[in-house]
Design a protein around this motif. Structure first.
Motif, PDB file in Angstrom:
ATOM      1  N   PRO A 109       0.890  -1.219   0.297  1.00 15.60           N
ATOM      2  CA  PRO A 109      -0.299   0.457   0.120  1.00 15.60           C
ATOM      3  C   PRO A 109       1.036   1.388   0.178  1.00 15.60           C
ATOM      4  O   PRO A 109       2.122   1.743   0.427  1.00 15.60           O
ATOM      5  CB  PRO A 109      -1.056  -0.573   0.963  1.00 15.60           C
ATOM      6  CG  PRO A 109      -0.566  -1.413   1.460  1.00 15.60           C
ATOM      7  CD  PRO A 109       0.192  -2.403   1.174  1.00 15.60           C
ATOM      8  N   GLY A 110       0.473   1.976  -1.014  1.00 14.79           N
ATOM      9  CA  GLY A 110       1.339   3.926  -0.663  1.00 14.79           C
ATOM     10  C   GLY A 110       2.164   3.228  -2.034  1.00 14.79           C
ATOM     11  O   GLY A 110       2.568   4.600  -1.967  1.00 14.79           O
ATOM     12  N   PRO A 186      -5.662   4.983  -4.251  1.00 15.70           N
ATOM     13  CA  PRO A 186      -4.639   4.101  -4.619  1.00 15.70           C
ATOM     14  C   PRO A 186      -4.631   3.655  -3.394  1.00 15.70           C
ATOM     15  O   PRO A 186      -4.360   1.966  -3.798  1.00 15.70           O
ATOM     16  CB  PRO A 186      -4.017   4.354  -6.022  1.00 15.70           C
ATOM     17  CG  PRO A 186      -4.195   5.749  -5.852  1.00 15.70           C
ATOM     18  CD  PRO A 186      -4.314   6.725  -4.943  1.00 15.70           C
ATOM     19  N   ALA A 187      -3.926   3.310  -2.616  1.00 13.25           N
ATOM     20  CA  ALA A 187      -3.724   2.457  -0.959  1.00 13.25           C
ATOM     21  C   ALA A 187      -4.956   1.259  -0.666  1.00 13.25           C
ATOM     22  O   ALA A 187      -4.400   0.680  -0.245  1.00 13.25           O
ATOM     23  CB  ALA A 187      -3.114   3.281  -0.547  1.00 13.25           C
ATOM     24  N   GLU A 188      -6.200   2.444  -1.141  1.00 13.39           N
ATOM     25  CA  GLU A 188      -7.350   1.178  -0.632  1.00 13.39           C
ATOM     26  C   GLU A 188      -7.205   0.043  -1.668  1.00 13.39           C
ATOM     27  O   GLU A 188      -7.655  -1.463  -1.112  1.00 13.39           O
ATOM     28  CB  GLU A 188      -8.088   1.977  -0.696  1.00 13.39           C
ATOM     29  CG  GLU A 188      -8.014   3.383   1.255  1.00 13.39           C
ATOM     30  CD  GLU A 188      -9.914   4.316   0.608  1.00 13.39           C
ATOM     31  OE1 GLU A 188     -10.920   4.223   1.082  1.00 13.39           O
ATOM     32  OE2 GLU A 188      -9.934   4.769  -0.094  1.00 13.39           O
ATOM     33  N   ALA A 195      -4.264  -7.561   1.622  1.00 10.53           N
ATOM     34  CA  ALA A 195      -5.268  -8.163   1.995  1.00 10.53           C
ATOM     35  C   ALA A 195      -6.159  -9.476   1.828  1.00 10.53           C
ATOM     36  O   ALA A 195      -5.797 -10.477   2.718  1.00 10.53           O
ATOM     37  CB  ALA A 195      -6.282  -7.813   2.872  1.00 10.53           C
ATOM     38  N   HIS A 196      -6.072  -9.689   0.368  1.00  8.30           N
ATOM     39  CA  HIS A 196      -7.076 -10.643  -0.186  1.00  8.30           C
ATOM     40  C   HIS A 196      -6.387 -11.783  -0.250  1.00  8.30           C
ATOM     41  O   HIS A 196      -6.578 -13.572   0.037  1.00  8.30           O
ATOM     42  CB  HIS A 196      -7.414 -10.495  -1.779  1.00  8.30           C
ATOM     43  CG  HIS A 196      -7.759 -11.363  -2.355  1.00  8.30           C
ATOM     44  ND1 HIS A 196      -9.314 -11.609  -2.410  1.00  8.30           N
ATOM     45  CD2 HIS A 196      -7.394 -12.131  -3.255  1.00  8.30           C
ATOM     46  CE1 HIS A 196      -9.074 -12.194  -3.859  1.00  8.30           C
ATOM     47  NE2 HIS A 196      -8.059 -12.944  -4.162  1.00  8.30           N
ATOM     48  N   ALA A 201      -3.748 -16.962   2.087  1.00  8.92           N
ATOM     49  CA  ALA A 201      -3.454 -17.710   3.069  1.00  8.92           C
ATOM     50  C   ALA A 201      -3.264 -17.934   4.515  1.00  8.92           C
ATOM     51  O   ALA A 201      -3.406 -19.133   4.472  1.00  8.92           O
ATOM     52  CB  ALA A 201      -1.692 -17.437   3.094  1.00  8.92           C
ATOM     53  N   THR A 202      -4.001 -17.624   4.999  1.00  5.29           N
ATOM     54  CA  THR A 202      -4.015 -17.325   6.801  1.00  5.29           C
ATOM     55  C   THR A 202      -5.410 -18.520   6.548  1.00  5.29           C
ATOM     56  O   THR A 202      -5.519 -19.580   7.323  1.00  5.29           O
ATOM     57  CB  THR A 202      -4.241 -16.436   7.164  1.00  5.29           C
ATOM     58  OG1 THR A 202      -3.400 -15.428   7.379  1.00  5.29           O
ATOM     59  CG2 THR A 202      -5.088 -16.194   8.856  1.00  5.29           C
ATOM     60  N   LYS A 203      -6.474 -19.058   6.041  1.00  4.09           N
ATOM     61  CA  LYS A 203      -7.500 -19.793   5.586  1.00  4.09           C
ATOM     62  C   LYS A 203      -6.849 -20.587   5.491  1.00  4.09           C
ATOM     63  O   LYS A 203      -7.252 -21.935   5.929  1.00  4.09           O
ATOM     64  CB  LYS A 203      -8.540 -19.324   4.966  1.00  4.09           C
ATOM     65  CG  LYS A 203      -9.923 -20.328   4.661  1.00  4.09           C
ATOM     66  CD  LYS A 203     -10.748 -19.939   3.734  1.00  4.09           C
ATOM     67  CE  LYS A 203     -10.927 -19.325   2.002  1.00  4.09           C
ATOM     68  NZ  LYS A 203     -11.752 -19.053   1.255  1.00  4.09           N
ATOM     69  N   ILE A 204      -5.876 -20.680   4.385  1.00  6.25           N
ATOM     70  CA  ILE A 204      -5.176 -22.515   4.129  1.00  6.25           C
ATOM     71  C   ILE A 204      -4.649 -23.366   5.360  1.00  6.25           C
ATOM     72  O   ILE A 204      -4.733 -24.002   5.332  1.00  6.25           O
ATOM     73  CB  ILE A 204      -4.046 -22.579   3.627  1.00  6.25           C
ATOM     74  CG1 ILE A 204      -5.493 -22.416   2.222  1.00  6.25           C
ATOM     75  CG2 ILE A 204      -4.076 -23.290   2.968  1.00  6.25           C
ATOM     76  CD1 ILE A 204      -4.688 -21.189   0.382  1.00  6.25           C
TER      77      ILE A 204
END
Length: 317
Positions: A109-110, A186-188, A195-196, A201-204
């Motif tokens: 971001p940024g 654009p940072a959003e 995050a997507h 990755a966290t879910k896996i």
């Protein structure tokens, strides 16, 4: 759909799927890549591919940055991305038409308004808005089905400070279908893409950690996970647990995160992800508690003055 002039900077999986998707939709596409083998492969497929971007005599165009941004340890390696951006800036220096540079690579971001804007303006000798626009349009393509994902997106994200640039990209991308969301910063958009991927990755990792426990217990995790995917509110309710800034509380979540850690320990399974979940929640709870205490102390003098003033207005007994 009106045909657009499009350049694809970087022709790997994402760049090729993006460019070929635009070609199939009737747009005029040129691929840019410096890898000899990749250039040869694309030319053999009948595509217009070049080793340098040249905007001389070109009409208004969209330039998509689909350059590699691999990690090097715990940081993004933006060397190739920066070099490609600089090449675009040099081409913009002598361009006559209005061109829109679109960051499609996954970047921290940024980056669009930081690195990209700075490099483009330095190399072009002009500012954003003077002959060129700038936007972020992160890709959500899976390597195994990149072409299909581009042709039939489930989500399209566009971000730019310039409403006209947003409208131009909306006109280009909306015919492909799917949900489209726009942002002014654009940072959003860049944050959304990071995050997507991290959420996936966290879910896996979460279910792999649960799989280790299930293995110890002799249970088949697949039907368990399939049921939880439907029963857990966080899986099906987009409003559940995504606000940020508030730790989980109540009875069930603290009890079961802590209790299951102890249970896993009794069967010899280490659960670092679940431990991190508890640690993160404890840390946030402490931060929120400190903020509440600070706000309470700050409000106390005002409350005392208000009570004193209210008392002075009363008639004496």
């Amino acid at each position: 759909m009106q045909s657009s002039r499009i350049f694809i900077m970087g022709s790997g999986v994402v760049g090729t799927a993006t460019g070929e998707g635009f070609l199939a939709a009737g747009h005029d596409v040129t691929f840019i890549d410096i890898a000899p083998q990749r250039v040869r492969e694309l030319r053999e497929r009948g595509l217009d591919v070049r080793t340098e971007i040249d905007l001389t005599g070109e009409p208004d165009s969209l330039i998509f940055l689909t350059l590699p941004t691999p990690n090097e340890g715990h940081r993004y390696d933006l060397a190739a991305f920066t070099a490609g951006t600089a090449a675009v800036g040099r081409a913009l220096a002598t361009a006559q038409a209005h061109h829109t540079v679109v960051v499609r690579s996954t970047v921290p971001p940024g980056t669009t308004e930081g690195l990209v804007r700075t490099v483009l303006e330095e190399q072009a000798g002009r500012a954003v808005g003077d002959g060129f626009g700038l936007a972020s349009n992160p890709e959500f393509l899976r390597a195994v089905s990149a072409a299909e994902d581009f042709a039939h997106p489930w989500m399209t994200v566009i971000a730019s400070r310039d409403p006209e640039t947003v409208d131009r990209l909306r006109l280009l991308l909306s015919p492909f279908g799917g949900e489209l969301r726009t942002f002014a910063d654009p940072a959003e958009a860049e944050f959304i893409k990071c995050a997507h991927n991290i959420f996936n990755a966290t879910k896996i990792s979460f279910w792999n950690e649960m799989w280790l426990v299930a293995q110890k217990l002799g249970l088949d995790l697949d039907p368990i996970a399939a049921t939880v995917a439907r029963s857990a509110e966080g899986s099906i309710n987009p409003q559940y647990g995504i606000r940020g800034g508030a730790p989980y509380g109540g009875v069930c979540l603290p009890k079961d995160t802590q209790g299951f850690l102890g249970f896993a320990d009794t069967i010899g399974v280490d659960m670092p992800l679940l431990s991190a979940v508890v640690e993160t929640n404890d840390r946030l709870a402490a931060i929120v508690s400190d903020e509440v205490d600070t706000a309470t102390h700050a409000a106390a003098p005002d409350q005392m003055r208000a009570r004193a003033m209210a008392g002075s207005d009363r008639e004496p007994a």
